[in-house]
Design an enzyme around this catalytic site. Structure first.
Site, PDB file in Angstrom:
ATOM      1  N   ARG A   1     -19.313 -19.004  63.152  1.00  0.00           N
ATOM      2  CA  ARG A   1     -17.906 -18.802  62.719  1.00  0.00           C
ATOM      3  C   ARG A   1     -17.075 -17.495  63.367  1.00  0.00           C
ATOM      4  O   ARG A   1     -16.506 -16.921  62.654  1.00  0.00           O
ATOM      5  CB  ARG A   1     -18.062 -18.393  61.165  1.00  0.00           C
ATOM      6  CG  ARG A   1     -18.481 -19.658  60.625  1.00  0.00           C
ATOM      7  CD  ARG A   1     -17.477 -20.818  60.139  1.00  0.00           C
ATOM      8  NE  ARG A   1     -18.100 -21.987  59.176  1.00  0.00           N
ATOM      9  CZ  ARG A   1     -17.784 -22.032  57.911  1.00  0.00           C
ATOM     10  NH1 ARG A   1     -16.965 -21.066  57.468  1.00  0.00           N
ATOM     11  NH2 ARG A   1     -18.039 -23.047  57.201  1.00  0.00           N
TER      12      ARG A   1
ATOM     13  N   ARG B   1     -11.652 -16.085  59.587  1.00  0.00           N
ATOM     14  CA  ARG B   1     -10.755 -15.189  58.783  1.00  0.00           C
ATOM     15  C   ARG B   1     -11.026 -13.914  58.750  1.00  0.00           C
ATOM     16  O   ARG B   1     -10.122 -13.156  58.225  1.00  0.00           O
ATOM     17  CB  ARG B   1     -10.897 -15.888  57.162  1.00  0.00           C
ATOM     18  CG  ARG B   1     -10.238 -17.092  57.173  1.00  0.00           C
ATOM     19  CD  ARG B   1     -10.369 -17.756  55.831  1.00  0.00           C
ATOM     20  NE  ARG B   1     -11.714 -18.165  55.642  1.00  0.00           N
ATOM     21  CZ  ARG B   1     -12.301 -18.693  54.426  1.00  0.00           C
ATOM     22  NH1 ARG B   1     -11.317 -18.793  53.428  1.00  0.00           N
ATOM     23  NH2 ARG B   1     -13.388 -19.061  54.296  1.00  0.00           N
TER      24      ARG B   1
ATOM     25  N   ARG C   1      -3.179 -19.382  61.704  1.00  0.00           N
ATOM     26  CA  ARG C   1      -3.454 -20.207  60.562  1.00  0.00           C
ATOM     27  C   ARG C   1      -2.117 -20.288  59.820  1.00  0.00           C
ATOM     28  O   ARG C   1      -1.626 -21.479  59.541  1.00  0.00           O
ATOM     29  CB  ARG C   1      -4.509 -19.945  59.991  1.00  0.00           C
ATOM     30  CG  ARG C   1      -4.945 -21.108  59.096  1.00  0.00           C
ATOM     31  CD  ARG C   1      -6.054 -20.608  58.039  1.00  0.00           C
ATOM     32  NE  ARG C   1      -5.364 -20.916  56.525  1.00  0.00           N
ATOM     33  CZ  ARG C   1      -6.115 -20.913  55.698  1.00  0.00           C
ATOM     34  NH1 ARG C   1      -7.481 -21.134  55.695  1.00  0.00           N
ATOM     35  NH2 ARG C   1      -5.482 -21.136  54.537  1.00  0.00           N
TER      36      ARG C   1
ATOM     37  N   ASP D   1     -14.327 -28.569  62.674  1.00  0.00           N
ATOM     38  CA  ASP D   1     -15.141 -28.348  61.477  1.00  0.00           C
ATOM     39  C   ASP D   1     -16.038 -29.610  61.319  1.00  0.00           C
ATOM     40  O   ASP D   1     -16.034 -30.623  61.909  1.00  0.00           O
ATOM     41  CB  ASP D   1     -14.222 -28.339  60.032  1.00  0.00           C
ATOM     42  CG  ASP D   1     -15.134 -27.807  59.022  1.00  0.00           C
ATOM     43  OD1 ASP D   1     -15.427 -26.628  58.877  1.00  0.00           O
ATOM     44  OD2 ASP D   1     -15.544 -28.780  58.118  1.00  0.00           O
TER      45      ASP D   1
ATOM     46  N   TYR E   1     -21.366 -33.467  51.263  1.00  0.00           N
ATOM     47  CA  TYR E   1     -19.816 -33.398  50.883  1.00  0.00           C
ATOM     48  C   TYR E   1     -19.286 -34.754  50.708  1.00  0.00           C
ATOM     49  O   TYR E   1     -18.420 -34.827  49.701  1.00  0.00           O
ATOM     50  CB  TYR E   1     -19.316 -32.865  52.311  1.00  0.00           C
ATOM     51  CG  TYR E   1     -19.503 -31.258  52.531  1.00  0.00           C
ATOM     52  CD1 TYR E   1     -18.544 -30.164  51.745  1.00  0.00           C
ATOM     53  CD2 TYR E   1     -20.433 -31.060  53.164  1.00  0.00           C
ATOM     54  CE1 TYR E   1     -19.133 -28.931  51.749  1.00  0.00           C
ATOM     55  CE2 TYR E   1     -20.710 -29.542  53.446  1.00  0.00           C
ATOM     56  CZ  TYR E   1     -19.950 -28.594  52.809  1.00  0.00           C
ATOM     57  OH  TYR E   1     -20.492 -27.307  52.967  1.00  0.00           O
TER      58      TYR E   1
HETATM   59  O1  1CP Z   1     -16.204 -20.054  64.990  1.00  0.00           O
HETATM   60  C1  1CP Z   1     -17.082 -21.095  64.765  1.00  0.00           C
HETATM   61  O2  1CP Z   1     -18.128 -21.063  64.406  1.00  0.00           O
HETATM   62  C2  1CP Z   1     -16.407 -22.663  64.855  1.00  0.00           C
HETATM   63  C3  1CP Z   1     -15.846 -23.248  63.688  1.00  0.00           C
HETATM   64  C4  1CP Z   1     -16.438 -23.809  62.679  1.00  0.00           C
HETATM   65  C5  1CP Z   1     -17.943 -24.268  62.410  1.00  0.00           C
HETATM   66  C6  1CP Z   1     -18.933 -24.431  63.386  1.00  0.00           C
HETATM   67  C7  1CP Z   1     -15.827 -23.897  61.402  1.00  0.00           C
HETATM   68  C8  1CP Z   1     -14.348 -23.320  61.138  1.00  0.00           C
HETATM   69  N1  1CP Z   1     -16.533 -24.630  60.416  1.00  0.00           N
HETATM   70  C9  1CP Z   1     -17.951 -24.973  61.148  1.00  0.00           C
HETATM   71  C10 1CP Z   1     -19.028 -25.528  60.533  1.00  0.00           C
HETATM   72  C11 1CP Z   1     -19.184 -25.575  59.038  1.00  0.00           C
HETATM   73  N2  1CP Z   1     -18.177 -26.361  58.141  1.00  0.00           N
HETATM   74  C12 1CP Z   1     -20.251 -25.807  58.406  1.00  0.00           C
HETATM   75  C13 1CP Z   1     -21.651 -25.719  59.107  1.00  0.00           C
HETATM   76  C14 1CP Z   1     -22.132 -24.219  59.310  1.00  0.00           C
HETATM   77  C15 1CP Z   1     -22.048 -23.204  58.036  1.00  0.00           C
HETATM   78  O3  1CP Z   1     -22.842 -23.622  57.165  1.00  0.00           O
HETATM   79  O4  1CP Z   1     -21.205 -22.294  58.035  1.00  0.00           O
HETATM   80  C16 1CP Z   1     -20.158 -26.030  56.996  1.00  0.00           C
HETATM   81  C17 1CP Z   1     -20.998 -26.432  55.963  1.00  0.00           C
HETATM   82  C18 1CP Z   1     -18.771 -26.364  56.931  1.00  0.00           C
HETATM   83  C19 1CP Z   1     -17.712 -26.804  55.715  1.00  0.00           C
HETATM   84  C20 1CP Z   1     -16.768 -25.849  55.558  1.00  0.00           C
HETATM   85  N3  1CP Z   1     -15.582 -25.956  56.394  1.00  0.00           N
HETATM   86  C21 1CP Z   1     -16.740 -24.898  54.621  1.00  0.00           C
HETATM   87  C22 1CP Z   1     -17.786 -24.310  53.762  1.00  0.00           C
HETATM   88  C23 1CP Z   1     -17.598 -24.816  52.327  1.00  0.00           C
HETATM   89  C24 1CP Z   1     -18.949 -24.528  51.744  1.00  0.00           C
HETATM   90  O5  1CP Z   1     -19.467 -25.585  51.019  1.00  0.00           O
HETATM   91  O6  1CP Z   1     -19.583 -23.598  51.511  1.00  0.00           O
HETATM   92  C25 1CP Z   1     -15.389 -24.294  54.629  1.00  0.00           C
HETATM   93  C26 1CP Z   1     -14.942 -22.931  54.067  1.00  0.00           C
HETATM   94  C27 1CP Z   1     -14.620 -24.881  55.693  1.00  0.00           C
HETATM   95  C28 1CP Z   1     -13.340 -24.664  56.202  1.00  0.00           C
HETATM   96  C29 1CP Z   1     -13.602 -23.902  57.413  1.00  0.00           C
HETATM   97  N4  1CP Z   1     -13.954 -24.273  58.800  1.00  0.00           N
HETATM   98  C30 1CP Z   1     -13.892 -23.369  59.412  1.00  0.00           C
HETATM   99  C31 1CP Z   1     -13.126 -22.170  59.247  1.00  0.00           C
HETATM  100  C32 1CP Z   1     -12.937 -21.051  60.178  1.00  0.00           C
HETATM  101  C33 1CP Z   1     -13.054 -22.404  57.852  1.00  0.00           C
HETATM  102  C34 1CP Z   1     -12.070 -21.572  56.865  1.00  0.00           C
HETATM  103  C35 1CP Z   1     -10.741 -22.094  56.831  1.00  0.00           C
HETATM  104  C36 1CP Z   1      -9.678 -21.262  56.650  1.00  0.00           C
HETATM  105  O7  1CP Z   1      -9.624 -21.117  55.507  1.00  0.00           O
HETATM  106  O8  1CP Z   1      -9.204 -20.975  57.490  1.00  0.00           O
END
Ligand code: 1CP
Length: 352
Positions: free
Chosen positions: A27, A31, A40, A77, A154
């Site tokens: 990540r 943020r 964003r 994502d 999910y």
């Molecule tokens: O920088 C990076 O790593 C690339 C971007 C990336 C990746 C690899 C994002 C952006 N998401 C992910 C993978 C992801 N998404 C996973 C697997 C890795 C992990 O466990 O962290 C999972 C479970 C998600 C699902 C997801 N998408 C969540 C988690 C919710 C939960 O159940 O806990 C969230 C909050 C998102 C949104 C998201 N995806 C990425 C970002 C930067 C965000 C936040 C969005 C925002 O508010 O700007």
């Protein structure tokens, strides 16, 4: 395609000699960076960032402008696949991901199609092509997907979950339906990752964030078996170079031997296991990626440096270690501490 100026990340994943330990951060575009929050806000929403290849490229590059990272990761994502299957992904403000149409029955699962990555997910492969151009060989680009089990959580829960009651309920009460869902997801993930590789991803990672919620047997049958199927269906070479595959099951330390037998190149580790133990168990088969507790970044530069040195010393001087956090970076850490982290890894990781 241009040649890579910095390939220590790919070399470490294949246990080839490196000058120092490579690092990237799960990540890393996100943020905690003010410039990400600005992009964003400009885009409107998180999905607007993901679906616009130029904006996805812009935020992918942001952490690389600040830090001496050894890899870029596609900004996207894991939930793009269920969205492309028609579940209607949206992000409720401050609440995380949600689906308008979760799947709860065999009948609903039967109706799901396998998305064509160059059609429904074209914005992802376009982002990969745009980012590769922008990187111009500076560092390799990582493509990724969720594991079938993690995507299923999910899709069945309709969003994030604390106890996974609905999805695990389905697993136990209707295992046939669950296997059908996981089969469709494994097929979708395989073609999605192969499309990312064809578009220019130089390594791929499968995030099994929720595999650790399963039992020994259900992990084997409902998560690992499908990841193994994916690994065996992936393109493993592109542009005359190997394309390494990394599997990451959060909470999966007890299953490292089984994970290593899937044929992947590397395992991602969370912070619950020491690297020397992991290396003794599976280090002859796979490289290891990890595994600093992300919360160390709430601390001081002194503590961060000391922790980095401890992790690097535990792994030792061989190749086969990619430094990372044990899970995604938190939103409220000080971005200056990431610089301390990255520079400490390169300093303490130097090979004589
Ligand atoms: O920088 C990076 O790593 C690339 C971007 C990336 C990746 C690899 C994002 C952006 N998401 C992910 C993978 C992801 N998404 C996973 C697997 C890795 C992990 O466990 O962290 C999972 C479970 C998600 C699902 C997801 N998408 C969540 C988690 C919710 C939960 O159940 O806990 C969230 C909050 C998102 C949104 C998201 N995806 C990425 C970002 C930067 C965000 C936040 C969005 C925002 O508010 O700007």
């Amino acid at each position: 395609m241009s040649t890579l100026k910095n390939d220590r990340f790919l070399r470490a994943l294949l246990k080839e000699p490196v000058d120092t330990t490579p690092i990237w951060v799960m990540r890393q575009a996100g943020r905690y960076l003010p410039e990400y929050r600005a992009s964003r806000a400009k885009a409107g929403s998180f999905m607007d960032l993901c679906t616009n290849p130029d904006l996805a490229c812009e935020v992918t590059m942001q952490p690389l402008e600040r830090y001496d990272l050894d890899a870029a990761i596609l900004f996207s994502d894991i939930l793009t696949i269920p969205d492309a299957m028609g579940l209607g992904l949206y992000f409720a403000e401050g609440e995380g991901p949600r689906f308008e149409r979760p799947v709860r029955s065999m009948a609903e699962i039967k109706k799901l199609g396998v998305p064509d990555p160059e059609q429904e997910l074209r914005y992802v492969t376009d982002a990969v092509r745009t980012i590769r151009k922008e990187l111009d060989g500076r560092v390799p680009l990582i493509g990724f997907s969720g594991s079938p089990w993690t995507l299923a959580t999910y899709m069945v829960e309709g969003g994030s979950s604390k106890d996974f009651g609905k999805v695990k309920g389905m697993l136990y009460s209707d295992p046939k339906a669950m296997h059908m869902l996981l089969d469709k997801l494994a097929e979708s993930v395989t073609s999605y990752l192969n499309a990312q590789i064809a578009a220019g991803a130089q390594a791929v990672m499968i995030f099994d964030t929720w595999g650790g919620t399963l039992t020994q047997q259900t992990y084997q049958d409902f998560s690992l078996a499908y990841m193994e199927k994916i690994v065996s269906g992936l393109t493993r070479e592109a542009d005359g170079r190997k394309v390494p595959v990394t599997l990451f099951t959060k909470g999966g330390a007890q299953w490292l031997e089984k994970m290593a037998m899937t044929g992947c190149d590397a395992l991602g580790l969370d912070w619950t296991i020491n690297l020397d133990e992991a290396k003794a168990r599976v280090g002859d088969q796979v490289a290891l990626q990890g595994n600093m507790d992300p919360c160390v970044l709430y601390s001081t530069p002194e503590v961060i440096r000391e922790t980095v040195k401890g992790i690097i010393d535990r792994f030792g001087a061989d190749s086969g270690h990619v430094f990372n956090l044990g899970h995604g970076i938190h939103q409220h850490i000080d971005p200056e501490n990431v610089k301390v982290l990255v520079d400490a890894v390169h300093e303490f990781g130097q090979r004589g």
